[in-house]
Design an enzyme around this catalytic site. Structure first.
Site, mmCIF file in Angstrom:
data_model
loop_
_atom_site.group_PDB
_atom_site.id
_atom_site.type_symbol
_atom_site.label_atom_id
_atom_site.label_comp_id
_atom_site.label_asym_id
_atom_site.label_seq_id
_atom_site.Cartn_x
_atom_site.Cartn_y
_atom_site.Cartn_z
ATOM 1 N N ALA A 156 0.505 -4.259 -7.273
ATOM 2 C CA ALA A 156 -0.163 -4.942 -6.162
ATOM 3 C C ALA A 156 0.872 -5.748 -5.386
ATOM 4 O O ALA A 156 1.513 -6.637 -5.933
ATOM 5 C CB ALA A 156 -1.254 -5.864 -6.685
ATOM 6 N N LYS A 157 1.021 -5.423 -4.112
ATOM 7 C CA LYS A 157 1.951 -6.162 -3.254
ATOM 8 C C LYS A 157 1.194 -7.373 -2.712
ATOM 9 O O LYS A 157 0.702 -7.376 -1.582
ATOM 10 C CB LYS A 157 2.463 -5.261 -2.135
#
Length: 304
Positions: A156-157
Site C-alpha cells: 500500500a503506497k
C-alpha cells in the site's frame, strides 16, 4: 526548494486554481496519515505528451485504498480522463503528477469510518529529488529500519508510512549523503526512501522482494522487463548489505528519479558508476518513456 506551480489542480471532479485547492485543518488524513498516493510522469513524445504506465499506477492506487478500507469515489476511467484534462489545462508537455486520495474533514479520532474521501490530481514541472548526475549518487545505510510488513502493508503506497522515509532521508542528507538505504526488520536490504535498489554482480541483476518491506515499484517492474528483453539475467531475492558492498554496480530507480547510478554506499566506492549495465538500462528506460522504442508504446497513455 520552491515547488514550480501550475495553473490548476483537479480536485473532486473539477479543475480549480492552484491556490484554491485547499482542505480543512482538521482533515483526518493530515492528523492520522490516512491517504494513498501515486507519483506518475508525463513525458514528451513525437505524438505529444504521454503518461507513463498510467493504468498500472491507477490500479495500485485502487489496491492501496482497498488495503486501507477506503472507497474511492472515482473509477480508474474517471481518473484517466481527469489526468488528461489536467495536463491539457496546464499546457504541460512533460511533468510529474501526484494522484492523491485521503480522508477529508468530517470526524476526528482514530475511527476512520465517518470521514469522506477526497481525491486530487496535481501536476508540475519537477525533476525529482535526486541529483541524478552522471557521476552517480551517494548512499548511507540508515539507522532507521523499514516498516515491518506486519505493521503496515508495503504494497500500500500510503501517506502515513512515509514518515519512515522522511526521517531516513533527513538523517542521510544531514550527514552529507544524497540518499538513504533502508534495511528491513530482519536486517536484509529493503529499498531507498523513494526508490527501489538494484545490484549488479558478474552480469546478474538483483533486487529485493516486497517481503523485505520494499514497495512493488512500477519503475522496478519496468527495469526488470527491460533487463529481460536485453537478455540480462535477473533475480528478485533477499540481499544483505554486504551483497551491495560486493556489487560491481548499484543503481536506484523510481518514478521521480528514473534510473540513477550509485557512486558509493557507506563511503565504499563502486567499481563503476555508472557501470555498463546501468548505462544500458538507463538508455532503454529513456527510449521506452519517450516512445522512441515502439516495443513499449503499450506503456504510454497519450494525453491528446
Amino acid at each position: 526548494m520552491a515547488l514550480p506551480e501550475a495553473s490548476t489542480i483537479w480536485l473532486d471532479g473539477a479543475l480549480v486554481p492552484w491556490h484554491e485547492a485547499r482542505t480543512h485543518v482538521l482533515t483526518h488524513g493530515l492528523h492520522y496519515g490516512t491517504g494513498v498516493l501515486e507519483g506518475t510522469r508525463v513525458f514528451g513524445t513525437a505524438d505529444g505528451p504521454a503518461v507513463f504506465r498510467l493504468p498500472e499506477h491507477l490500479r495500485r492506487l485502487e489496491r492501496s485504498a482497498h488495503m486501507l478500507r477506503m472507497q474511492l469515489p472515482y473509477s480508474a476511467d474517471d481518473l484517466t480522463k481527469a489526468t488528461a484534462e489536467l495536463v491539457r489545462a496546464n499546457g504541460h508537455r512533460s511533468c510529474y503528477l501526484r494522484h492523491f486520495a485521503f480522508l477529508g474533514y468530517g470526524s476526528m479520532g482514530i475511527d476512520m469510518r465517518h470521514s469522506p474521501v477526497t481525491v486530487s490530481i496535481a501536476g508540475w514541472e519537477w525533476q525529482g529529488q535526486l541529483p541524478g548526475s552522471d557521476a552517480g549518487i551517494t548512499l548511507k545505510t540508515s539507522s532507521w529500519r523499514r516498516n515491518d510488513p506486519n505493521s503496515v502493508p508495503p504494497a500500500a503506497k500510503a501517506t502515513g508510512p512515509y514518515l519512515n522515509s522522511v526521517l531516513a532521508r533527513r538523517e542521510a542528507n544531514d550527514a552529507g549523503y544524497d540518499e538513504a538505504l533502508l534495511l528491513g526488520p530482519d536486517g536484509s536490504v529493503s529499498e531507498c526512501t523513494g526508490e527501489n535498489v538494484f545490484a549488479v554482480r558478474d552480469g546478474v541483476l538483483r533486487t529485493p522482494p516486497a517481503s523485505a518491506g520494499a514497495l512493488e515499484g512500477i519503475t522496478q517492474d519496468t527495469v526488470l522487463t527491460l533487463a529481460r528483453d536485453l537478455g540480462l539475467p535477473v533475480r528478485v531475492e533477499s540481499l544483505l548489505r554486504s551483497d551491495l558492498y560486493a556489487a560491481d554496480e548499484l543503481f536506484v530507480c523510481g518514478t521521480a528519479a528514473g534510473v540513477v547510478a550509485v557512486r558509493s554506499l557507506d563511503d565504499r566506492e563502486l567499481p563503476a558508476a555508472p557501470g555498463p549495465v546501468t548505462d544500458r538500462l538507463r538508455e532503454a528506460y529513456l527510449a521506452a518513456v519517450s516512445g522512441a522504442d515502439p516495443r513499449y508504446r503499450r506503456w504510454l497513455t497519450l494525453v491528446e
